[in-house]
Design an enzyme around this catalytic site. Structure first.
Site, PDB file in Angstrom:
ATOM      1  N   ARG A 201       0.852  -1.192   0.000  1.00 15.82           N
ATOM      2  CA  ARG A 201       0.000   0.000   0.000  1.00 15.82           C
ATOM      3  C   ARG A 201       0.885   1.238   0.000  1.00 15.82           C
ATOM      4  NH1 ARG A 201      -2.046  -3.506   4.033  1.00 15.82           N
ATOM      5  NH2 ARG A 201      -4.115  -4.384   3.530  1.00 15.82           N
ATOM      6  N   LYS A 239      -2.707  -1.121   8.347  1.00 15.25           N
ATOM      7  CA  LYS A 239      -4.169  -1.147   8.282  1.00 15.25           C
ATOM      8  C   LYS A 239      -4.772  -2.183   9.228  1.00 15.25           C
ATOM      9  CE  LYS A 239      -7.925  -1.228   4.886  1.00 15.25           C
ATOM     10  NZ  LYS A 239      -8.249  -1.345   3.439  1.00 15.25           N
ATOM     11  N   HIS A 313      -3.128   3.277  -6.354  1.00 17.64           N
ATOM     12  CA  HIS A 313      -3.538   2.022  -5.706  1.00 17.64           C
ATOM     13  C   HIS A 313      -3.659   0.887  -6.720  1.00 17.64           C
ATOM     14  CE1 HIS A 313      -5.107  -0.286  -2.354  1.00 17.64           C
ATOM     15  NE2 HIS A 313      -6.078  -0.738  -3.140  1.00 17.64           N
ATOM     16  N   ARG A 316      -1.114  -1.917  -6.866  1.00 23.89           N
ATOM     17  CA  ARG A 316      -1.360  -3.074  -5.994  1.00 23.89           C
ATOM     18  C   ARG A 316      -2.199  -4.104  -6.747  1.00 23.89           C
ATOM     19  NH1 ARG A 316      -1.387  -4.382  -0.419  1.00 23.89           N
ATOM     20  NH2 ARG A 316      -3.330  -5.231   0.432  1.00 23.89           N
ATOM     21  N   HIS A 339      -3.746  -9.193   3.800  1.00 22.64           N
ATOM     22  CA  HIS A 339      -5.191  -9.217   4.011  1.00 22.64           C
ATOM     23  C   HIS A 339      -5.519  -9.943   5.312  1.00 22.64           C
ATOM     24  CE1 HIS A 339      -6.478  -8.558  -0.470  1.00 22.64           C
ATOM     25  NE2 HIS A 339      -6.245  -7.432   0.172  1.00 22.64           N
ATOM     26  N   TYR A 349     -10.305  -9.996  -5.570  1.00 23.76           N
ATOM     27  CA  TYR A 349      -9.547 -10.396  -6.760  1.00 23.76           C
ATOM     28  C   TYR A 349      -9.998 -11.709  -7.404  1.00 23.76           C
ATOM     29  CZ  TYR A 349      -6.349  -6.803  -5.097  1.00 23.76           C
ATOM     30  OH  TYR A 349      -5.805  -5.609  -4.694  1.00 23.76           O
TER      31      TYR A 349
END
Length: 368
Positions: A201, A239, A313, A316, A339, A349
């Protein structure tokens, strides 16, 4: 029993009013009465007075006060950028609408009317959902503080979202982009290459320091993120807890990083800036870099070519598309991206994976 007889023949009332929010200790009172009947009447009187006082306090809480209570807790419990985001959403979309509302009288109907109002302003469904989430959190605070018995936002469904087509660059497009960057712009070549080959990120990348690169194991230690708030550079945790990870890099990428490090040291010497292992990797002046310059430069470098620019972004996304093309599984991609769950990876995805039905049909063709 909340009433018990003492050795001297009197009766003690033991009434609890919950816990002190500061000390965590139980709030209780233990008055004494002459008879059991008086003790029971006293207990009922104390409980009634407590409920009346709580109801009085609830009625006296205005919506602006409730917002202040929510934001105060948000500032303590959340990351700075999340707090600022909540403050912005509330000030822009929520506070004026409910300014004179009696929070005790706000019902499910008023909430859905507010959502309709937001939709009529032309906001996207995603934006409306985000605003409604903030409003629900405000009322969650009211329930937690015992100002309300229930959240009027409960059972208000989220608006449906239309999945936008994900934009990303294939390897040949990325190579073309890199070729468009002048040779003397090594900072940008390095930044975008790291983004494409790691999937980090933007906040994670800008928080990287040279000490986070393990040259022996060929890994990047990702354990922080960053943002600029009110003119201040703020470093935070990533995050999610799963975002703390080590990301493997290839040898060519390490060599590119080392080339930029040498160029950065020369630049810092010219500017009289001290360089050390604590220096931020993508820093080019006496303060850490901001995201916006790397966002703007994408369009700038693409302007004289037929290459369609993507967002920062989207690098990514491009990295994930590359991994999927190479046959990597969901678990590997989840760990590399940081994640929280495989479900997140699949939800975001999954549509990029090749259709196995076509592959199966082709195999059946081979049997005939």
């Amino acid at each position: 029993m909340s009433v018990k007889k003492l050795e001297n023949g009197q009766y003690q009332v033991d009434v609890s009013f919950g816990f002190d929010p500061i000390t965590g200790e139980r709030i209780r009172t233990r008055p004494v009465a002459s008879t059991r009947k008086e003790a029971l009447e006293l207990e009922a009187k104390l409980r009634r007075e407590f409920q009346e006082e709580r109801a009085r306090k609830s009625r006296s809480v205005s919506f602006p006060t409730l917002i202040s209570i929510y934001l105060a807790s948000c500032e303590i419990d959340s990351k700075p950028n999340y707090y600022q985001n909540q403050k912005y959403i509330i000030n822009k979309h929520i506070s004026d609408y409910f300014l004179k509302s009696d929070i005790q009288k706000i019902t499910h109907r008023e909430i859905t009317d507010f959502r309709k109002h937001l939709m009529e302003t032309g906001l996207s469904n995603k934006s409306v959902n985000n605003i409604m989430t903030s409003l629900s959190k405000i009322f969650d605070t009211a329930v937690h503080e015992e100002i309300l018995k229930r959240n009027p936002c409960d059972n208000v469904k989220r608006l449906p979202l239309t999945r936008k087509k994900m934009k990303f660059w294939r390897p040949e497009e990325f190579k073309k982009f890199i070729s468009l960057i002048p040779q003397d712009q090594l900072l940008f070549k390095t930044f975008y290459t790291v983004a494409f080959l790691t999937g980090l990120r933007c906040g994670e990348m800008l928080a990287l320091q040279w000490k986070d690169i393990d040259k022996i194991l060929l890994e990047i230690d990702v354990h922080k993120s960053c943002t600029w708030l009110d003119g201040q550079f703020v470093v935070t945790t990533p995050k999610t807890k799963n975002s703390i990870r080590r990301v493997s890099i290839n040898k060519k990428l390490l060599k590119l990083l080392e080339r930029w490090k040498e160029a950065q040291e020369e630049l810092f010497n010219e500017l009289g800036i001290r360089h050390s292992h604590d220096t931020y990797i993508f820093q080019y002046k006496d303060t850490p870099s901001r995201k916006d310059i790397f966002s703007r430069k994408i369009k700038y470098f693409c302007k004289d070519s037929d290459l369609t620019p993507i967002r920062l972004h989207d690098f990514r996304h491009s990295h994930v598309a590359l991994l999927i093309h190479q046959g990597e599984d969901y678990i590997t991609i989840k760990e590399r991206l940081g994640h929280g769950s495989v479900k997140t990876t699949i939800d975001v995805y999954g549509h990029l994976y090749p259709n196995k039905q076509k592959e199966m049909a082709d195999k059946l063709d081979d049997l005939l």
